[in-house]
Design a protein around this motif. Sequence first.
Motif, PDB file in Angstrom:
ATOM      1  N   VAL A   4       7.630   3.278   5.718  1.00  0.00           N
ATOM      2  CA  VAL A   4       7.118   4.544   6.255  1.00  0.00           C
ATOM      3  C   VAL A   4       8.238   5.338   6.918  1.00  0.00           C
ATOM      4  N   GLN A   5       9.224   4.633   7.446  1.00  0.00           N
ATOM      5  CA  GLN A   5      10.297   5.284   8.186  1.00  0.00           C
ATOM      6  C   GLN A   5      11.367   5.898   7.288  1.00  0.00           C
ATOM      7  N   GLU A   6      11.295   5.635   5.994  1.00  0.00           N
ATOM      8  CA  GLU A   6      12.254   6.254   5.081  1.00  0.00           C
ATOM      9  C   GLU A   6      12.038   7.767   5.062  1.00  0.00           C
ATOM     10  N   GLU A   7      13.136   8.503   5.078  1.00  0.00           N
ATOM     11  CA  GLU A   7      13.032   9.948   5.178  1.00  0.00           C
ATOM     12  C   GLU A   7      12.264  10.549   4.004  1.00  0.00           C
ATOM     13  N   LEU A  10       0.836  -1.202   0.000  1.00  0.00           N
ATOM     14  CA  LEU A  10       0.000   0.000   0.000  1.00  0.00           C
ATOM     15  C   LEU A  10       0.873   1.255   0.000  1.00  0.00           C
ATOM     16  N   VAL A  11       1.877   1.294   0.855  1.00  0.00           N
ATOM     17  CA  VAL A  11       2.753   2.463   0.934  1.00  0.00           C
ATOM     18  C   VAL A  11       3.484   2.683  -0.387  1.00  0.00           C
ATOM     19  N   ALA A  61       3.015   2.746  11.279  1.00  0.00           N
ATOM     20  CA  ALA A  61       4.164   3.634  11.524  1.00  0.00           C
ATOM     21  C   ALA A  61       5.470   2.868  11.626  1.00  0.00           C
ATOM     22  N   GLU A  62       5.388   1.602  12.038  1.00  0.00           N
ATOM     23  CA  GLU A  62       6.605   0.810  12.234  1.00  0.00           C
ATOM     24  C   GLU A  62       7.123   0.165  10.961  1.00  0.00           C
ATOM     25  N   ARG A  63       6.381   0.270   9.876  1.00  0.00           N
ATOM     26  CA  ARG A  63       6.850  -0.334   8.631  1.00  0.00           C
ATOM     27  C   ARG A  63       8.104   0.403   8.131  1.00  0.00           C
ATOM     28  N   VAL A  74       2.101  10.358  17.143  1.00  0.00           N
ATOM     29  CA  VAL A  74       2.226   9.684  18.438  1.00  0.00           C
ATOM     30  C   VAL A  74       3.038   8.395  18.308  1.00  0.00           C
ATOM     31  N   HIS A  75       3.003   7.780  17.130  1.00  0.00           N
ATOM     32  CA  HIS A  75       3.646   6.485  16.946  1.00  0.00           C
ATOM     33  C   HIS A  75       4.978   6.572  16.192  1.00  0.00           C
ATOM     34  N   LEU A  76       5.427   7.779  15.893  1.00  0.00           N
ATOM     35  CA  LEU A  76       6.720   7.947  15.233  1.00  0.00           C
ATOM     36  C   LEU A  76       7.841   7.927  16.263  1.00  0.00           C
TER      37      LEU A  76
END
Length: 507
Positions: free
Chosen positions: A276-279, A242-243, A271-273, A303-305
């Motif tokens: 998603v964490q890629e800048e 999806l992302v 958020a933990e994928r 909140v979850h970052l």
Amino acid sequence: MSTQLMARAEATKLARLLELSDPAALDFLTGLSPDAIREFRERATDLLFDGDAARMKRIAAAAKLVPTVISAKAAERAFGPVLCAAVAGSVEPSRAVDIAKALPARFLAETAIQLDPRRTADIIAAVPAKLVVAVAKELGGRGDHVTMSRFVGVVPEESMRAAVPVLGDADLLRVGFLMEDKSAVDRLMGLVTDRLAGVILAAHEHDLWVEGLDLLDSVGPQNRAVLGDLAAGLGGEVLDSLVAAVRELDAWEALLPVTSAMNPDSLRAFAERPAVQEESVLASIMDAALNKGFWLELLPLVVHLNEDQRSILAARLADKSDDELGELVAQADKADLWEAMLPIALAMTDTDRRRMAALPILQEPAVLRTVITTTAAHELWSQALPLVDALPETTTPILASCIGELSRDQLLAALRTAARSDNIDTLVDIALAQDATGRARVLEIIDRMDDLDEFLAALTPETPEVVWDGLIEVRAEIPVALRGRLAARADACGCAAAAAQLGADLV
């Protein structure tokens, strides 16, 4: 709905009208307004149907003069599906339905392809459910989702409910994407609640995320939450898919309302994928939030970052002008989203945090009260105290009043957090700014702390002199035993004068 996705759907339907085998041939149109494409399609349809309207009415009138069986045979053998579709709008609905009952599903499906639902809605609504199912099965076998989508808004719910089982999950997704009236999407979802997970999985397995995103973007808030949680529950592979699709389509404005509707566990999983964490992904998400009006949809995700991710957002937020930043803070306050705003403030540089704290909105008593009550309710003292420390001195009386409204447990939690941070002086200063009753309450709570040693250890040689001055000012109100320990701590910190004044008159 995303303008980009709407334009793609409209171009697909126009391709069908123009009898183009590959809808991608009209991709050049997707930069236009969806309404413009739709208006062109409807005008073209009107030209096709109105070109010989008088003759169609004469044929329809003639159909009344012969038995239904003969009319049906003539329709199938002589007229053909194109002419039947053109005439249908001029035939009395009950007569048209009777003729349709005498025709095979294959022929009705070919006729349906040519029909204009705007002209034949009364007929379509009167067609028996059994016949609708037969036609839907025929169209589904041909992969004709455009035709099916055009009738969803006019087919009665009973018929829709009967027809849904003959369609696969991917079919449902494609039909939903092409629907004329998107307000009917929620109604369609209500008929397939037990298949929604399969529909989302079909988007992943068949590379139908354009259609999937349109579905997520078109439904109401309640169904958006359901779909978001289902997607998260299908696992990391589906979320990553999806992302990746959203990233390729730059459709974050379609996804952010979905993530904001997810439950906390689902949002955390998203958020933990790693994707998603890629800048670069975070930057795209934040650009959509800050520049396309999805700021409030972003905040629940904050909140979850992790700390690094919040720092990226904090830096982008700091790039805004004072007016823009103030407006974003005001929106968050109105939506009661300080639980997300406080971690952002903590992630800011000291300079940016003080700039934010100086905004007029953060001088308003009601806003400051909300900050303190949110902090206490969610035990966010470690995140709130740096922002409180950055506030102008003029806010101290207001904050003191807010502190006085906290419960004993909330105040104790604040004191313990302050003792473990670099902001103990901030909380002590505010606590001592209360009236005599409030100060007595705080001093009594400190005196009875089980971990008083830890609290006192937070007073160091670097503790600002203003803290010792405040304690000296209210020394008469401090319980004797606590005053003695404070005097001893001041002496250990090399503050001999404070130690002497705090210890004066102690037996």
